[in-house]
Scaffold this motif. Structure first.
Motif, PDB file in Angstrom:
ATOM      1  N   VAL A   1       5.053   6.110  -7.979  1.00  0.00           N
ATOM      2  CA  VAL A   1       6.273   5.903  -7.200  1.00  0.00           C
ATOM      3  C   VAL A   1       6.845   4.509  -7.448  1.00  0.00           C
ATOM      4  CG1 VAL A   1       7.213   5.769  -4.842  1.00  0.00           C
ATOM      5  CG2 VAL A   1       5.554   7.537  -5.420  1.00  0.00           C
ATOM      6  N   VAL A   2       5.973   3.555  -7.807  1.00  0.00           N
ATOM      7  CA  VAL A   2       6.399   2.165  -7.970  1.00  0.00           C
ATOM      8  C   VAL A   2       7.459   2.025  -9.058  1.00  0.00           C
ATOM      9  CG1 VAL A   2       5.620  -0.166  -8.563  1.00  0.00           C
ATOM     10  CG2 VAL A   2       4.189   1.305  -7.115  1.00  0.00           C
ATOM     11  N   GLY A   3       7.356   2.813 -10.128  1.00  0.00           N
ATOM     12  CA  GLY A   3       8.319   2.715 -11.224  1.00  0.00           C
ATOM     13  C   GLY A   3       9.591   3.507 -11.019  1.00  0.00           C
ATOM     14  N   LEU A   4       9.647   4.293  -9.940  1.00  0.00           N
ATOM     15  CA  LEU A   4      10.799   5.164  -9.716  1.00  0.00           C
ATOM     16  C   LEU A   4      12.112   4.411  -9.532  1.00  0.00           C
ATOM     17  CD1 LEU A   4      11.828   8.041  -9.393  1.00  0.00           C
ATOM     18  CD2 LEU A   4      11.161   7.972  -6.977  1.00  0.00           C
ATOM     19  N   PRO A   5      12.149   3.277  -8.802  1.00  0.00           N
ATOM     20  CA  PRO A   5      13.445   2.584  -8.633  1.00  0.00           C
ATOM     21  C   PRO A   5      14.086   2.152  -9.940  1.00  0.00           C
ATOM     22  CG  PRO A   5      11.840   1.763  -7.049  1.00  0.00           C
ATOM     23  CD  PRO A   5      11.084   2.650  -8.011  1.00  0.00           C
TER      24      PRO A   5
ATOM     25  N   ILE B   1      20.470   7.499  -4.797  1.00  0.00           N
ATOM     26  CA  ILE B   1      20.471   6.264  -4.010  1.00  0.00           C
ATOM     27  C   ILE B   1      19.367   6.313  -2.952  1.00  0.00           C
ATOM     28  CG2 ILE B   1      21.787   4.895  -2.339  1.00  0.00           C
ATOM     29  CD1 ILE B   1      24.334   5.768  -3.849  1.00  0.00           C
ATOM     30  N   ALA B   2      19.233   7.460  -2.294  1.00  0.00           N
ATOM     31  CA  ALA B   2      18.233   7.594  -1.235  1.00  0.00           C
ATOM     32  C   ALA B   2      16.815   7.462  -1.776  1.00  0.00           C
ATOM     33  CB  ALA B   2      18.407   8.934  -0.521  1.00  0.00           C
ATOM     34  N   CYS B   3      16.535   8.088  -2.930  1.00  0.00           N
ATOM     35  CA  CYS B   3      15.164   8.024  -3.455  1.00  0.00           C
ATOM     36  C   CYS B   3      14.862   6.624  -3.987  1.00  0.00           C
ATOM     37  CB  CYS B   3      14.934   9.092  -4.520  1.00  0.00           C
ATOM     38  SG  CYS B   3      15.651   8.767  -6.131  1.00  0.00           S
ATOM     39  N   THR B   4      15.896   5.898  -4.452  1.00  0.00           N
ATOM     40  CA  THR B   4      15.697   4.511  -4.871  1.00  0.00           C
ATOM     41  C   THR B   4      15.301   3.643  -3.691  1.00  0.00           C
ATOM     42  OG1 THR B   4      17.333   4.745  -6.644  1.00  0.00           O
ATOM     43  CG2 THR B   4      16.775   2.507  -5.962  1.00  0.00           C
ATOM     44  N   ILE B   5      16.032   3.786  -2.597  1.00  0.00           N
ATOM     45  CA  ILE B   5      15.726   3.016  -1.386  1.00  0.00           C
ATOM     46  C   ILE B   5      14.346   3.390  -0.846  1.00  0.00           C
ATOM     47  CG2 ILE B   5      16.415   2.616   1.018  1.00  0.00           C
ATOM     48  CD1 ILE B   5      19.322   3.070   0.116  1.00  0.00           C
TER      49      ILE B   5
ATOM     50  N   LYS C   1       6.010  -1.601   1.478  1.00  0.00           N
ATOM     51  CA  LYS C   1       5.090  -1.345   2.577  1.00  0.00           C
ATOM     52  C   LYS C   1       3.656  -1.230   2.078  1.00  0.00           C
ATOM     53  CE  LYS C   1       4.535   1.407   6.757  1.00  0.00           C
ATOM     54  NZ  LYS C   1       5.126   2.435   7.645  1.00  0.00           N
ATOM     55  N   LEU C   2       3.461  -0.578   0.945  1.00  0.00           N
ATOM     56  CA  LEU C   2       2.123  -0.481   0.370  1.00  0.00           C
ATOM     57  C   LEU C   2       1.612  -1.850  -0.070  1.00  0.00           C
ATOM     58  CD1 LEU C   2       2.621   2.740  -1.778  1.00  0.00           C
ATOM     59  CD2 LEU C   2       1.061   2.517   0.167  1.00  0.00           C
ATOM     60  N   PHE C   3       2.500  -2.654  -0.654  1.00  0.00           N
ATOM     61  CA  PHE C   3       2.124  -3.996  -1.117  1.00  0.00           C
ATOM     62  C   PHE C   3       1.713  -4.868   0.064  1.00  0.00           C
ATOM     63  CE2 PHE C   3       3.177  -8.403  -2.252  1.00  0.00           C
ATOM     64  CZ  PHE C   3       2.468  -8.546  -3.436  1.00  0.00           C
ATOM     65  N   ILE C   4       2.501  -4.835   1.125  1.00  0.00           N
ATOM     66  CA  ILE C   4       2.199  -5.632   2.319  1.00  0.00           C
ATOM     67  C   ILE C   4       0.899  -5.160   2.949  1.00  0.00           C
ATOM     68  CG2 ILE C   4       2.970  -6.189   4.666  1.00  0.00           C
ATOM     69  CD1 ILE C   4       5.859  -6.005   3.581  1.00  0.00           C
ATOM     70  N   GLY C   5       0.714  -3.818   3.008  1.00  0.00           N
ATOM     71  CA  GLY C   5      -0.503  -3.263   3.596  1.00  0.00           C
ATOM     72  C   GLY C   5      -1.744  -3.620   2.797  1.00  0.00           C
ATOM     73  N   PHE C   6      -1.578  -3.729   1.470  1.00  0.00           N
ATOM     74  CA  PHE C   6      -2.724  -4.041   0.615  1.00  0.00           C
ATOM     75  C   PHE C   6      -3.227  -5.462   0.838  1.00  0.00           C
ATOM     76  CE2 PHE C   6      -4.493  -5.622  -3.425  1.00  0.00           C
ATOM     77  CZ  PHE C   6      -5.476  -4.680  -3.653  1.00  0.00           C
TER      78      PHE C   6
ATOM     79  N   ALA D   1      11.768   4.614  -2.502  1.00  0.00           N
ATOM     80  CA  ALA D   1      10.709   4.130  -3.390  1.00  0.00           C
ATOM     81  C   ALA D   1      10.495   2.627  -3.223  1.00  0.00           C
ATOM     82  CB  ALA D   1      11.052   4.460  -4.839  1.00  0.00           C
ATOM     83  N   ILE D   2      11.583   1.864  -3.089  1.00  0.00           N
ATOM     84  CA  ILE D   2      11.467   0.417  -2.893  1.00  0.00           C
ATOM     85  C   ILE D   2      10.791   0.115  -1.564  1.00  0.00           C
ATOM     86  CG2 ILE D   2      12.765  -1.713  -2.534  1.00  0.00           C
ATOM     87  CD1 ILE D   2      14.855  -0.637  -4.500  1.00  0.00           C
ATOM     88  N   TRP D   3      11.224   0.797  -0.512  1.00  0.00           N
ATOM     89  CA  TRP D   3      10.637   0.593   0.819  1.00  0.00           C
ATOM     90  C   TRP D   3       9.156   0.957   0.824  1.00  0.00           C
ATOM     91  CZ3 TRP D   3       8.769   4.467   4.243  1.00  0.00           C
ATOM     92  CH2 TRP D   3       8.422   3.996   5.515  1.00  0.00           C
ATOM     93  N   SER D   4       8.814   2.078   0.212  1.00  0.00           N
ATOM     94  CA  SER D   4       7.421   2.524   0.168  1.00  0.00           C
ATOM     95  C   SER D   4       6.561   1.537  -0.607  1.00  0.00           C
ATOM     96  CB  SER D   4       7.327   3.904  -0.476  1.00  0.00           C
ATOM     97  OG  SER D   4       8.075   4.862   0.245  1.00  0.00           O
ATOM     98  N   SER D   5       7.080   1.051  -1.736  1.00  0.00           N
ATOM     99  CA  SER D   5       6.323   0.102  -2.558  1.00  0.00           C
ATOM    100  C   SER D   5       6.072  -1.193  -1.808  1.00  0.00           C
ATOM    101  CB  SER D   5       7.081  -0.183  -3.864  1.00  0.00           C
ATOM    102  OG  SER D   5       7.260   1.000  -4.617  1.00  0.00           O
TER     103      SER D   5
END
Length: 431
Positions: free
Chosen positions: A378-382, A412-416, A424-429, A418-422
């Motif tokens: 998912v990280v590369g999707l944006p 546009i929605a899937c870009t946003i 959140k995962l980065f912060i959680g890690f 994917a960025i938000w998910s990435s």
């Protein structure tokens, strides 16, 4: 000869016989069996076993995203007025793209096949009842090397049709036996909620992994290459391509939903959490006997092995095309023939052979590999969706074949997302 932008697309002649209709289907069969692998099997079964149908909306949304993205990619390649490939279009946006896509394709081809091969080895070991999974994984790799090395498109297509039949029958039988709740499925599809965490993998992590497995990112680039192998190269093939892709998505819906039903209707009521591939199979053995056990592993083996072959055939096309696009001298040397380039063979071998290291005893488990590799995808999707959004709205290149408002909204929605998910995962890690 390319049709100028704005010319009326008459579309292919209507097909009146079943034989003609079947003959028109090809890339969709190959790509759906490449896409439908361990990611879908594991994420859908975990989601069903741990959360019932509460995350069903993620599956529905991911399938919509995949159809829109791949259809837009295909339409660009078929309908741009310069006759350039999708990758050439990305390269004209920025010279960074061929390097990024080539490297990303090599990395994800290795990682995707890491769990496809590991899972195939485990499936064969359990199905046949003897031999260590690592030994079977080695056999899977050897057979894949032999098959890919000697295959042509038609042979690969016929092989995939057989596996599609096995997998579809396997999971449909299991799902029907499970007596699914239609009302709960409908409720979960429009629920748009994240339930409380259950088991080893949290709901958010499974939702992101499922998005990566189903909607894909760099794996979506495989379809245009198989489409070209089929001979679909102009706007005249747009209708056939769209119908073919729709068929692939419909097959994905059937197979993903069937696996999800097994998790929700069999595993969850019995309080069973999935920690390895045999957890699901053993439950089916208890419920349906030895026949259920065998039919499950046949379907799993069909899904996993077909993905091993599909990735080893598709990703090298992207890798070599990226290199030739970035180096015109190399493209001229091999006359644009991707499979004639020695790098095609070596990248194919790398994607088949190198993942065997993940099957060595003591490496991360099959389930963990599936979840985290699909999260990573998912990280590369944006990067991909932003470039595709620009490409697919170029009036000078596409004219009437530009995106409609819904396609732009999805991109546009899937870009946003994917960025938000990435983030959140980065912060959680690191928290």
């Amino acid at each position: 000869m390319m049709n100028p932008v704005g010319q009326v697309d008459p579309g292919p002649k209507p097909r009146r016989t079943l034989k003609e209709l079947i003959a028109s289907v090809g890339p969709g069969i190959i790509v759906v069996l490449t896409w439908i692998g361990a990611g879908d099997l594991v994420d859908a079964s975990i989601a069903g076993a741990h959360y019932g149908y509460d995350l069903m909306w993620v599956l529905a949304l991911s399938l919509i995203i995949r159809f829109v993205i791949v259809n837009v990619m295909s339409r660009y390649q078929l309908c741009n007025n310069e006759g350039i490939s999708l990758l050439e279009g990305f390269t004209r946006l920025h010279r960074f793209y061929p390097y990024f896509l080539g490297a990303y394709g090599l990395l994800m081809g290795h990682l995707f096949n890491s769990y496809m091969i590991k899972g195939s080895g485990e499936a064969l070991s359990h199905l046949l009842g003897f031999g260590h999974p690592f030994v079977w994984a080695i056999i899977v790799v050897i057979s894949a090397v032999i098959f890919v090395g000697k295959s042509f498109y038609s042979r690969l297509e016929n092989f995939m049709k057989v596996l599609l039949a096995i997998m579809t029958i396997s999971f449909l039988v299991i799902a029907i036996w499970s007596t699914p709740s239609v009302g709960e499925i409908a409720k979960g599809t429009i629920g748009f909620g994240i339930p409380s965490d259950v088991g080893l993998y949290g709901a958010f992590l499974i939702a992101i992994s499922l998005t990566g497995a189903v909607s894909g990112s760099v794996a979506n680039f495989i379809y245009p290459y198989f489409m070209k192998d089929k001979g679909w190269t102009s706007p005249l093939h747009k209708r056939a391509q769209r119908n073919d892709l729709l068929f692939a998505i419909c097959m994905a819906i059937v197979l993903d939903l069937a696996v999800w039903i097994v998790g929700a209707e069999i595993l969850r009521p019995n309080g069973i959490e999935i920690s390895n591939i045999d957890d699901l199979a053993q439950t089916l053995a208890i419920t349906f006997g030895q026949f259920g056990y065998i039919i499950f592993y046949l379907g799993v083996l069909g899904a996993l092995y077909s993905s091993v072959v599909g990735f080893a055939t598709g990703f090298p096309k992207l890798i070599v095309d990226s290199l030739q696009t970035a180096n015109p001298e190399r493209r001229a040397k091999y006359a644009g023939d991707l499979e004639r380039d020695p790098l095609f063979k070596w990248s194919s071998l790398f994607i088949i052979i190198s993942p065997i290291v993940w099957s060595i005893p003591g490496m991360p488990g099959f389930i963990s590999l599936v979840v985290f590799v699909n999260v990573l995808s998912v990280v590369g999707l944006p990067v991909i969706s932003i470039g595709l959004l620009i490409l697919s709205n170029q009036k000078s290149k596409l004219g009437k074949y530009r995106n409609n408002w819904f396609e732009n909204f999805i991109l546009i929605a899937c870009t946003i997302l994917a960025i938000w998910s990435s983030l959140k995962l980065f912060i959680g890690f690191f928290s």
